[in-house]
Write a protein that holds these residues in place. Structure first.
Motif, PDB file in Angstrom:
ATOM      1  N   LYS A 177      52.305  46.856  46.506  1.00 25.46           N
ATOM      2  CA  LYS A 177      52.242  46.010  45.299  1.00 25.46           C
ATOM      3  C   LYS A 177      52.881  44.626  45.486  1.00 25.46           C
ATOM      4  O   LYS A 177      53.968  44.499  46.039  1.00 25.46           O
ATOM      5  CB  LYS A 177      52.952  46.657  44.113  1.00 25.46           C
ATOM      6  N   ALA A 221      39.889  35.076  44.209  1.00 26.53           N
ATOM      7  CA  ALA A 221      39.449  36.412  44.620  1.00 26.53           C
ATOM      8  C   ALA A 221      40.226  37.482  43.880  1.00 26.53           C
ATOM      9  O   ALA A 221      41.413  37.329  43.626  1.00 26.53           O
ATOM     10  CB  ALA A 221      39.669  36.576  46.117  1.00 26.53           C
ATOM     11  N   ASP A 222      39.541  38.555  43.519  1.00 28.50           N
ATOM     12  CA  ASP A 222      40.287  39.712  43.020  1.00 28.50           C
ATOM     13  C   ASP A 222      40.633  40.603  44.222  1.00 28.50           C
ATOM     14  O   ASP A 222      40.389  40.219  45.373  1.00 28.50           O
ATOM     15  CB  ASP A 222      39.508  40.457  41.932  1.00 28.50           C
ATOM     16  N   THR A 248      35.974  41.939  39.243  1.00 24.79           N
ATOM     17  CA  THR A 248      36.905  42.024  38.108  1.00 24.79           C
ATOM     18  C   THR A 248      36.740  40.812  37.211  1.00 24.79           C
ATOM     19  O   THR A 248      36.632  39.684  37.693  1.00 24.79           O
ATOM     20  CB  THR A 248      38.361  42.043  38.605  1.00 24.79           C
ATOM     21  N   ASP A 258      53.293  39.648  41.676  1.00 28.53           N
ATOM     22  CA  ASP A 258      52.505  39.052  40.584  1.00 28.53           C
ATOM     23  C   ASP A 258      51.298  39.910  40.192  1.00 28.53           C
ATOM     24  O   ASP A 258      51.143  40.301  39.053  1.00 28.53           O
ATOM     25  CB  ASP A 258      52.099  37.605  40.913  1.00 28.53           C
ATOM     26  N   GLY A 259      50.431  40.243  41.178  1.00 27.38           N
ATOM     27  CA  GLY A 259      49.235  41.019  40.859  1.00 27.38           C
ATOM     28  C   GLY A 259      49.558  42.466  40.551  1.00 27.38           C
ATOM     29  O   GLY A 259      49.051  43.057  39.601  1.00 27.38           O
ATOM     30  N   THR A 302      39.513  40.018  48.132  1.00 28.90           N
ATOM     31  CA  THR A 302      40.622  39.807  49.073  1.00 28.90           C
ATOM     32  C   THR A 302      40.540  40.818  50.212  1.00 28.90           C
ATOM     33  O   THR A 302      40.683  40.470  51.391  1.00 28.90           O
ATOM     34  CB  THR A 302      41.985  39.962  48.350  1.00 28.90           C
ATOM     35  N   THR A 350      50.498  39.966  54.443  1.00 29.26           N
ATOM     36  CA  THR A 350      51.504  39.513  53.479  1.00 29.26           C
ATOM     37  C   THR A 350      50.933  38.439  52.564  1.00 29.26           C
ATOM     38  O   THR A 350      50.042  37.693  52.943  1.00 29.26           O
ATOM     39  CB  THR A 350      52.777  39.008  54.187  1.00 29.26           C
TER      40      THR A 350
END
Ligand code: FAD
Ligand code: FAD
Ligand code: SF4
Lengths: 291, 554
Positions: free
Chosen positions: A122, A94-95, A242, A125-126, A99, A7
């Protein structure tokens, strides 16, 4: 069954909580962090597994020390036996790839390999939806995404799941995989408790959770990169392929628009609507009327 | 037998009857599962409510649940008065003696608070037996195997079997009906209760009712203020609220085509109540529920196979004159049902639990209270239309009036005789005519004027909390003709003639020149009172678990 739920903390995007600066950038400092809403479904799936098959649930997050409260929230909303926060300056920025590497390393660092790992669909935010599948790429388990219900056969060590094909509620398929497995729950996931015994167990768990949630830190383990044996070059900013070149605000629709109300019975009025629509899409109203 | 989930005892409903049954099963160490449809126990329940602990009762609520009075009830009721009204004239009698007859104590209660308190205790105690209490589960009917009752079916769970099933599911019991023990056909057999909970600070109550911390007042109203409908009104003090309501014979309500909310308003706005309600009337909740009349419907053999029926579900609601005793009898019956099963089991004849239970109801004197012999004996005479007409005309005549005046010193004493009050005939006389004549002849006019403006029906519905089961109405009208179901438009407590926002509406359908008067139903504002199950032609069930209206006070 031992399950792990991943989470993440996200800004509380609800009206009245979230705060943006003049340029429309999120003011993180002023916006409280909450558990990613979609992760609720992953937690519910883990809870259902625990109610039906016993065992325990661990909740894990990678993030800054402030995520502790997110873990507490996760513990409050469903029963959790223990909490893991993977947190360290090296992990910052981290992207999804970095992660995923961090989370998979942390999972492998657990005393015992879990039977099922649950991730949400999903974050608020990201919103990439990458983290779960990428973490599993490192763990190499069978992966089932968009899961809306699941059944486990403990003896056969299999998991049978209903999932949305292409995320479409109209199209549902059932798949069976062997355990251990990685499951990404869909927001359409609905836990099901059809026996009184299950509901009574659930009630017991909720009561126990209410009792332990205030002392959540007693059940919390914090790991840094050394604890989980990862090379700092593969995590955080250094490990992120990224590159965000720029962030553009989405243009807003003009605030004021003119509207003319037309009653459906008003034939002349409706004709005007039709003409306006035709001209907007470049058609011919007269031709449309012709047949 | 199929491999259904099984518990030794299953209790349906977590009102006072179900709570008492479950606690008693648990005391015997019997594995017990309790199923309640509300999101929390009490969220579906309405009562007046004064709960009595009778000296003669084998079980009372505080025996079974220590701490009940301290934690779950409101106030001990220490003053009890009835007011006979005619116009603005009032003659009041002190009925404290009748209230205290066979009474160890009597407290006012609010059902949400009371039942949710009981829920926690019941869950804790039944959990120790391996069972427990679940809310949000609506039992839809009995599960049968080879024609025998073996368990129940629900909306939320797979079927469950049990060795003994206690139906404590209240008035409009779906289980009693499924077992063929009850029908919902005769309006004569039911009362309709309507209630408002009103906000009032503790110190204001102390002041206006002249009561101390551990004292409370009950006021009852009868006479000419209710459009001739048989029944009466009540006002009970709680800790920092008041309970005000009316209880009417359903057949009378239908016959007079009265609007229940208007009758309630007639009481709320009566000048006599101005002294208590003042000019700051704040209504917190409007609610309603049917009440069985034990004199007519209390089942003499409330059991069928493994099914034992207790409380309102078995019609065990006693109207002892103005005193309403339902909760206490539900408690006694619930505990006796569990005891009967435990005894039968210890003799290795669990199949005899039902007959044992019926036997205990008789030997413990419960049946005699529910169906008083005096009423049964005299009913033929006192409820005979001819006799009623004579009594009515004598009473209202010069002679009758003179008699009332002559009796004036005795009336209060007569009202306080328990045996008389339990025999009161079900006619216009005791409810309307007698109180009116008493007030006319002996009463004094009230000086106050009322400044109470009760909320409209629309506001009352708007203030209630609903979790509507969209697309899944729990009631359907089978025959929508005016003749079959028209009575519901007025009798439904959240509907009214010329009000479009209620459940039942009158509609005129024009077909080929002729016009037909029909009713339409929208269950959204339904308070699940049960009235239309009796007065209209419907397929009537309770909503699914957690769904429908949620009372905060009750
Ligand atoms: C293009 C891009 C650039 C970014 N750049 C930066 C940056 O420079 N600095 C920065 O701080 N962030 C950055 N982020 C955010 C960061 O990559 C993501 O927040 C993070 O990797 C999770 O991805 P997501 O939010 O898309 O989650 P998703 O993949 O949508 O999440 C799916 C599920 O994975 C699990 N999960 C996701 N993240 C975690 C976590 N941290 N711990 C435990 N479980 C998790 C949850 O179960 C979640 O429901 C960037 C994101 C993108 C898309
Ligand atoms: C306005 C009014 C005033 C009253 N005044 C008094 C008074 O002053 N004193 C007094 O003693 N009595 C009074 N009564 C009567 C009293 O409220 C009832 O007699 C008493 O509540 C009966 O208790 P019970 O346990 O049998 O049923 P209830 O209290 O009705 O409990 C039944 C329970 O079963 C649940 N249930 C119902 N169907 C199902 C199902 N299918 N599945 C699962 N759960 C279900 C319900 O939600 C409820 O919790 C009054 C009633 C009314 C309406
Ligand atoms: S619709 Fe029927 S059950 Fe519902 S409130 Fe009206 S009369 Fe009562």
């Amino acid at each position: 069954m031992h399950t792990v739920v991943l989470t993440k903390g996200v800004p509380d995007f609800r009206e009245g909580q979230v705060s943006f600066d003049e340029d429309g950038h999120l003011e993180r400092g002023k916006t409280p962090t909450v558990m990613n809403p979609n992760d609720q479904f992953a937690l519910e799936a883990a809870l259902q597994t625990r109610v039906r098959h016993g065992g325990n649930v661990s909740v894990m997050s990678m993030g800054p020390p402030g995520y502790k409260e997110v873990l507490q929230e996760a513990m409050e909303s469903v029963y959790a036996d223990d909490l893991y926060l993977v947190s360290d300056r090296e992990m910052a920025a981290a992207d999804t790839w970095a992660t995923a590497i961090t989370l998979s390393a942390a999972i492998e660092n657990l005393d015992e390999m879990p039977d099922i790992i649950f991730a949400g669909f999903k974050t608020a935010d990201g919103e990439t939806g990458h983290t779960g599948p990428q973490a599993n790429w490192c763990l190499d388990m069978p992966l089932v995404t968009h899961v809306i219900s699941l059944d486990i056969d403990e003896e056969e060590r299999t998991l049978r799941a209903k999932r949305l094909v292409e995320g479409d509620i109209e199209e549902i398929e059932t798949v069976e995989v062997s355990l251990p497995a990685f499951v990404v729950t869909d927001p359409e996931f609905v836990p099901s408790y059809r026996s009184a015994g299950e509901r009574l167990t659930l009630k017991d768990l909720r009561a126990a959770t209410t009792e332990r949630a205030p002392d959540y830190e007693d059940y919390l383990t914090v790991w840094d990169h050394a604890d989980i044996n990862v090379d700092p070059d593969y995590i955080g900013l250094d490990g992120s392929p990224t590159i965000v070149s720029s962030v553009d605000p989405i243009p807003k629709a003009p605030a004021e628009r003119e509207a003319t109300m037309v009653e459906p019975e008003d034939v002349d009025g409706m004709q005007e609507v039709l003409e306006a629509m035709q001209s907007a899409v470049g058609g011919d109203a007269a031709a449309a009327e012709g047949d | 037998m199929s491999d259904y989930e099984h518990y030794e005892a299953l209790v349906v409903g977590a009102g006072p009857g179900g709570a008492a049954a479950a606690a008693t099963f648990a005391n015997y160490g019997i594995e017990t599962l309790v199923l309640e449809r509300g999101a929390e126990a009490g969220s579906k329940n309405v009562s007046g409510g004064l709960i009595y602990a009778e000296e003669s009762a084998p079980y009372t609520i505080d025996d079974l649940f220590p701490g009940f009075r301290e934690e779950a009830s409101e106030r001990p009721i220490t003053k009890y008065r009835i007011h006979n009204l005619a116009g603005d004239k009032v003659e009041s009698f002190d009925l404290t003696k009748l209230h205290e007859h066979d009474t160890e104590w009597s407290d006012s209660v609010l059902r949400r608070k009371m039942d949710s308190w009981l829920e926690d205790r019941v869950h804790e105690r039944t959990r120790e037996t391996g069972g427990g209490l679940l809310t949000g589960v609506h039992v839809t009917g009995l599960l049968r195997e080879e024609g025998k009752i073996v368990g129940v079916e629900t909306d939320e769970l797979d079927p469950i079997t049990a060795d003994v099933i206690v139906a404590a599911d209240g008035v409009n019991s779906e289980l009693a009906r499924d077992a063929g023990l009850m029908d919902w056909d005769e309006p004569e057999e039911w009362f309709q209760g309507v209630k408002a909970v009103v906000d009032m600070p503790n110190d204001v109550i102390a002041d206006r009712f002249d009561v101390g911390e551990d004292e409370g007042a009950a006021h009852l109203f009868s006479g000419d203020l209710f459009q001739g409908v048989r029944g009466g009104g009540f006002l009970y003090t709680n800790r920092d609220t008041l309970s005000l309501g009316t209880v009417f014979h359903l057949d009378s309500l239908v016959a007079e085509q009265a609007e229940p909310h208007e009758l309630l308003d007639a009481m709320l706005t009566h000048p006599l109540l101005a002294q208590w309600l003042g000019d700051d009337y704040t209504e917190l909740e409007y609610s309603a529920k049917l009440v069985p009349d034990s004199k007519k419907v209390a089942l003499r053999e409330p059991h069928f196979g493994r099914l034992l029926v207790v409380g309102d579900a078995a019609g065990q609601m006693q109207a002892q004159g103005p005193i309403i005793k339902g909760m206490n009898h539900a408690v006694t019956a619930g505990a006796l049902a569990a005891e009967a099963y435990a005894q039968a089991k210890s003799r290795n004849e669990p199949e005899k639990a039902g007959t044992r239970y019926a036997h205990l109801l008789r030997s413990e004197g419960v049946m005699q209270k529910l169906r008083p012999r005096g009423y049964e004996m005299f009913r033929g005479v006192t409820e005979d239309d001819g006799v009623t007409d004579i009594v009515e005309s004598v009473l209202t005549s010069f002679v009758g009036r003179a008699g009332i005046r002559a009796l004036s010193g005795q009336l209060e004493r007569l009202y306080n005789v328990p045996a008389l009050s339990s025999m009161i005939p079900d006619t216009q006389t005791p409810y309307v005519t007698l109180p009116t004549v008493i007030a006319e002849e002996l009463g004094t006019p009230v000086r106050e004027t009322s400044s109470v403006t009760p909320p409209s029906l629309e506001e009352r519905i708007g203030d209630l909390t609903y979790d509507t089961d969209i697309g899944n109405p729990h009631i359907t009208v089978l025959d929508n003709s005016w003749e079959a179901s028209g009575a519901a438009v007025a009798a439904c407590p959240v509907s009214a003639v010329d009000f479009g926002g209620g459940c039942y509406r009158e509609e005129l359908v024009r077909t080929n020149g002729s016009e037909e008067r029909v009713v339409s139903l929208d269950t959204q504002p339904c308070v699940e009172c049960g009235t239309c199950a009796v007065v209209a032609d419907t397929e009537w069930t309770h909503p699914r678990g957690d769904k429908g209206v949620e009372f905060k006070w009750g």
